[in-house]
Design a protein around this motif. Sequence first.
Motif, PDB file in Angstrom:
ATOM      1  N   GLN A   1       0.835  -1.199   0.000  1.00 47.74           N
ATOM      2  CA  GLN A   1       0.000   0.000   0.000  1.00 47.74           C
ATOM      3  C   GLN A   1       0.878   1.260   0.000  1.00 47.74           C
ATOM      4  O   GLN A   1       0.641   2.185  -0.772  1.00 47.74           O
ATOM      5  CB  GLN A   1      -0.906   0.001   1.227  1.00 47.74           C
ATOM      6  N   VAL A   2       1.894   1.262   0.828  1.00 45.04           N
ATOM      7  CA  VAL A   2       2.799   2.410   0.931  1.00 45.04           C
ATOM      8  C   VAL A   2       3.507   2.639  -0.401  1.00 45.04           C
ATOM      9  O   VAL A   2       3.558   3.769  -0.904  1.00 45.04           O
ATOM     10  CB  VAL A   2       3.843   2.191   2.052  1.00 45.04           C
ATOM     11  N   PHE A   3       4.024   1.577  -0.978  1.00 46.21           N
ATOM     12  CA  PHE A   3       4.757   1.721  -2.234  1.00 46.21           C
ATOM     13  C   PHE A   3       3.833   2.076  -3.401  1.00 46.21           C
ATOM     14  O   PHE A   3       4.241   2.800  -4.308  1.00 46.21           O
ATOM     15  CB  PHE A   3       5.601   0.481  -2.524  1.00 46.21           C
ATOM     16  N   ASP A   4       2.583   1.618  -3.359  1.00 51.36           N
ATOM     17  CA  ASP A   4       1.623   2.051  -4.378  1.00 51.36           C
ATOM     18  C   ASP A   4       1.405   3.558  -4.278  1.00 51.36           C
ATOM     19  O   ASP A   4       1.383   4.263  -5.285  1.00 51.36           O
ATOM     20  CB  ASP A   4       0.285   1.322  -4.225  1.00 51.36           C
ATOM     21  N   PHE A   5       1.234   4.051  -3.050  1.00 53.63           N
ATOM     22  CA  PHE A   5       1.067   5.494  -2.860  1.00 53.63           C
ATOM     23  C   PHE A   5       2.310   6.255  -3.324  1.00 53.63           C
ATOM     24  O   PHE A   5       2.207   7.280  -3.996  1.00 53.63           O
ATOM     25  CB  PHE A   5       0.794   5.831  -1.396  1.00 53.63           C
TER      26      PHE A   5
END
Length: 85
Positions: free
Chosen positions: A51-55
Amino acid sequence: MEKKTYKNLRQKTVFDLCDDTELLHKLNPLYPKIRTKEQWVNSYKENPMRQVFDFLDFAGMTNNLDLREVIEKEWEKELNAFFNE
């Protein structure tokens, strides 16, 4: 130009920030033909850092430095732990 605020990002996904299928496909080439939105979001349960890396990827692709700053502050502990493993 007013600076956009980003709140409760931990409860959101890139789908909350973007509805552009083409851009989402660039973030995840399997979307939407092979991987559905639900499969993509459910993958965060298996790997919360996704999720963090997608953001972060989304912020980079859209040149959104404000969003990047919020993400880095919100997930500072997790990012430090991830990169210092």
